[in-house]
Design an enzyme around this catalytic site. Structure first.
Site, PDB file in Angstrom:
ATOM      1  N   SER A 161       1.204  -1.201   0.202  1.00 56.09           N
ATOM      2  CA  SER A 161      -0.311   0.271  -0.115  1.00 56.09           C
ATOM      3  C   SER A 161       0.626   1.313   0.037  1.00 56.09           C
ATOM      4  O   SER A 161       1.386   1.032   0.433  1.00 56.09           O
ATOM      5  CB  SER A 161      -0.869  -0.113   1.829  1.00 56.09           C
ATOM      6  OG  SER A 161      -1.320   1.582   1.031  1.00 56.09           O
ATOM      7  N   TYR A 174      -2.528  -0.477  10.713  1.00 57.53           N
ATOM      8  CA  TYR A 174      -2.066  -0.870   8.931  1.00 57.53           C
ATOM      9  C   TYR A 174      -0.868  -0.370   7.933  1.00 57.53           C
ATOM     10  O   TYR A 174      -0.235  -1.044   7.245  1.00 57.53           O
ATOM     11  CB  TYR A 174      -3.383  -0.543   8.231  1.00 57.53           C
ATOM     12  CG  TYR A 174      -3.777  -0.496   6.480  1.00 57.53           C
ATOM     13  CD1 TYR A 174      -4.163  -2.050   6.148  1.00 57.53           C
ATOM     14  CD2 TYR A 174      -3.180   0.243   5.469  1.00 57.53           C
ATOM     15  CE1 TYR A 174      -4.689  -1.746   4.759  1.00 57.53           C
ATOM     16  CE2 TYR A 174      -3.459  -0.112   4.517  1.00 57.53           C
ATOM     17  CZ  TYR A 174      -4.110  -0.963   4.190  1.00 57.53           C
ATOM     18  OH  TYR A 174      -3.906  -1.261   2.553  1.00 57.53           O
TER      19      TYR A 174
HETATM   20  P1  NAD Z   1     -11.706  -5.859  -0.425  1.00 59.65           P
HETATM   21  O1  NAD Z   1     -12.157  -5.404   1.400  1.00 59.65           O
HETATM   22  O2  NAD Z   1     -12.317  -5.958  -1.344  1.00 59.65           O
HETATM   23  O3  NAD Z   1     -11.043  -7.276   0.030  1.00 59.65           O
HETATM   24  C1  NAD Z   1     -10.760  -8.286   0.808  1.00 59.65           C
HETATM   25  C2  NAD Z   1     -10.294  -9.644   0.916  1.00 59.65           C
HETATM   26  O4  NAD Z   1      -9.595 -10.099   1.727  1.00 59.65           O
HETATM   27  C3  NAD Z   1     -11.861  -9.441   1.065  1.00 59.65           C
HETATM   28  O5  NAD Z   1     -12.540 -10.982  -0.016  1.00 59.65           O
HETATM   29  C4  NAD Z   1     -12.187 -10.709   2.384  1.00 59.65           C
HETATM   30  O6  NAD Z   1     -13.078 -11.512   2.731  1.00 59.65           O
HETATM   31  C5  NAD Z   1     -10.238 -11.183   2.125  1.00 59.65           C
HETATM   32  N1  NAD Z   1      -9.863 -11.439   3.618  1.00 59.65           N
HETATM   33  C6  NAD Z   1      -9.966 -11.069   4.870  1.00 59.65           C
HETATM   34  N2  NAD Z   1      -9.703 -11.597   6.215  1.00 59.65           N
HETATM   35  C7  NAD Z   1      -9.879 -12.407   5.005  1.00 59.65           C
HETATM   36  C8  NAD Z   1      -8.730 -13.867   6.056  1.00 59.65           C
HETATM   37  N3  NAD Z   1      -8.675 -14.139   7.412  1.00 59.65           N
HETATM   38  N4  NAD Z   1      -8.836 -14.852   5.493  1.00 59.65           N
HETATM   39  C9  NAD Z   1      -9.430 -15.138   4.064  1.00 59.65           C
HETATM   40  N5  NAD Z   1     -10.027 -13.380   3.002  1.00 59.65           N
HETATM   41  C10 NAD Z   1      -9.459 -12.931   4.251  1.00 59.65           C
HETATM   42  O7  NAD Z   1     -10.437  -5.186  -0.438  1.00 59.65           O
HETATM   43  P2  NAD Z   1      -9.338  -4.128  -1.464  1.00 59.65           P
HETATM   44  O8  NAD Z   1      -9.668  -3.419  -1.235  1.00 59.65           O
HETATM   45  O9  NAD Z   1      -9.596  -5.055  -2.803  1.00 59.65           O
HETATM   46  O10 NAD Z   1      -7.680  -5.089  -0.624  1.00 59.65           O
HETATM   47  C11 NAD Z   1      -6.971  -6.241  -1.656  1.00 59.65           C
HETATM   48  C12 NAD Z   1      -5.816  -5.882  -0.964  1.00 59.65           C
HETATM   49  O11 NAD Z   1      -4.956  -4.470  -1.239  1.00 59.65           O
HETATM   50  C13 NAD Z   1      -5.904  -5.616   0.352  1.00 59.65           C
HETATM   51  O12 NAD Z   1      -4.093  -6.631   1.139  1.00 59.65           O
HETATM   52  C14 NAD Z   1      -5.549  -4.551   0.787  1.00 59.65           C
HETATM   53  O13 NAD Z   1      -4.756  -3.650   2.224  1.00 59.65           O
HETATM   54  C15 NAD Z   1      -4.887  -3.594  -0.732  1.00 59.65           C
HETATM   55  N6  NAD Z   1      -4.728  -1.892  -0.601  1.00 59.65           N
HETATM   56  C16 NAD Z   1      -6.200  -1.548  -0.773  1.00 59.65           C
HETATM   57  C17 NAD Z   1      -6.352  -0.164  -1.401  1.00 59.65           C
HETATM   58  C18 NAD Z   1      -7.502  -0.025  -2.069  1.00 59.65           C
HETATM   59  O14 NAD Z   1      -7.523   0.981  -1.800  1.00 59.65           O
HETATM   60  N7  NAD Z   1      -8.547  -0.384  -1.699  1.00 59.65           N
HETATM   61  C19 NAD Z   1      -5.089   0.555  -1.271  1.00 59.65           C
HETATM   62  C20 NAD Z   1      -4.011  -0.628  -1.132  1.00 59.65           C
HETATM   63  C21 NAD Z   1      -3.868  -1.706  -0.372  1.00 59.65           C
END
Ligand code: NAD
Length: 278
Positions: A161, A174
């Site tokens: 991130s 985080y």
């Molecule tokens: P999201 O919440 O849509 O997806 C996260 C997924 O992880 C969900 O499907 C959830 O069910 C799953 N999950 C959570 N805990 C779990 C566990 N214990 N075991 C198995 N699965 C589990 O989030 P997103 O925004 O698509 O994020 C995906 C990745 O990208 C994450 O690592 C997030 O930190 C990272 N990220 C997101 C952004 C953003 O702007 N959205 C930016 C930087 C990084």
């Protein structure tokens, strides 16, 4: 349209958090590339929807309810994947996220301000956010790593991130966890370099997703004050679209593009990290 990478055909990708906003796009694209997909998600129903959509589009995908914080659950998932597909070539460590227990109410400390300060953060909430983002990646890499080492051109993609470089205000657990992802990516890249396993990360900038929607948009769908600050700090002046991660993903996965690339964290952020604010 992204071209087809013929050499990825029939490979097997394990995607943790594969029903999430960002990783479901990755799952769809890899399936379009002919990769067999295993979606590992905590919530079975959400994973089933992504897998069945992929199958409707002509791809191959299965969904397995898995908790990335449980070795037993990951081992069971691995057995099912091997039964179904017989191999594992790609691991995307996408499960991650934040929780209100690990977020301060204010950006800067002021003892006269009401609300949750750094001193009110709950230890368990802090640890669970740290664990989901770090330990989930560590355990998944351990459980799937041995199978990856049997593949011809194996690779791990971690999801970091923008918060991993300079931490974003309010989200200390985080941020610390994502910083540890960049570090762990380098560690694994070195550890497995001679064994042929490449390990890289993608650091997405700001994408509006289910998890952060309430922080970034108000009830009428307008930008919050935090979003406006993000826009000021993003030279491209927009939030990313999940599709905009796919080129970086394919570059890192496909060894015909990136055979000498390991240990790197690739920012996909509209210039956020490059901008000093002046
Ligand atoms: P999201 O919440 O849509 O997806 C996260 C997924 O992880 C969900 O499907 C959830 O069910 C799953 N999950 C959570 N805990 C779990 C566990 N214990 N075991 C198995 N699965 C589990 O989030 P997103 O925004 O698509 O994020 C995906 C990745 O990208 C994450 O690592 C997030 O930190 C990272 N990220 C997101 C952004 C953003 O702007 N959205 C930016 C930087 C990084």
């Amino acid at each position: 349209m992204i071209p087809i990478h013929e050499n990825l055909k029939a490979r097997v990708a394990v995607i943790t958090g594969g029903s999430g906003v960002l990783c479901s796009k990755m799952a769809h694209e890899l399936a379009r590339q002919g990769v067999n997909i295993a979606i590992l998600n905590r919530t079975a129903e959400k994973g089933e929807i992504v897998a069945s959509d992929i199958v409707k589009e002509g791809g191959i995908a299965i969904s397995i309810e898995t908790d990335v914080l449980s070795r037993e659950s990951l081992v069971q998932a691995k057995e099912k994947i091997l039964q179904q597909f017989g191999r594992i070539d790609i691991l995307i460590n996408g499960a991650g996220g934040n929780h209100s227990d690990a977020i301060t109410d204010t950006e800067l400390f002021d003892e006269n301000t009401k609300g949750k300060s750094f001193f009110d953060l709950d230890e368990n909430g802090f640890s669970s956010v740290f664990s989901l983002n770090f330990t989930g990646t560590f355990l998944s890499s351990q459980v799937f790593g041995k199978e990856l080492l049997k593949a011809e051109a194996p690779t791990i993609i971690n999801i970091s991130s923008m918060s991993s470089y300079a931490p974003l205000t309010k989200v200390p657990a985080y941020s610390a966890a994502k910083a540890s992802i960049n570090n762990f990516t380098m560690w694994m890249a070195v550890h497995f370099a001679e064994a042929g396993l490449r390990v890289n990360s993608i650091a997405p900038g700001f994408f509006i997703t289910t998890q952060n929607k309430n922080l970034l948009l108000d009830e009428s769908g307008n930008y919050t004050a935090r979003s406006q600050k993000i826009m000021e700090a993003t030279p491209m002046k927009k939030f990313g679209q999940p599709e905009e991660l796919l080129g970086a993903l394919l570059f890192l996965i496909d060894e015909s593009y990136s055979s000498f690339v390991t240990g790197t964290t690739l920012a996909v952020d509209g210039g956020f990290m490059a901008y000093s604010g002046v």
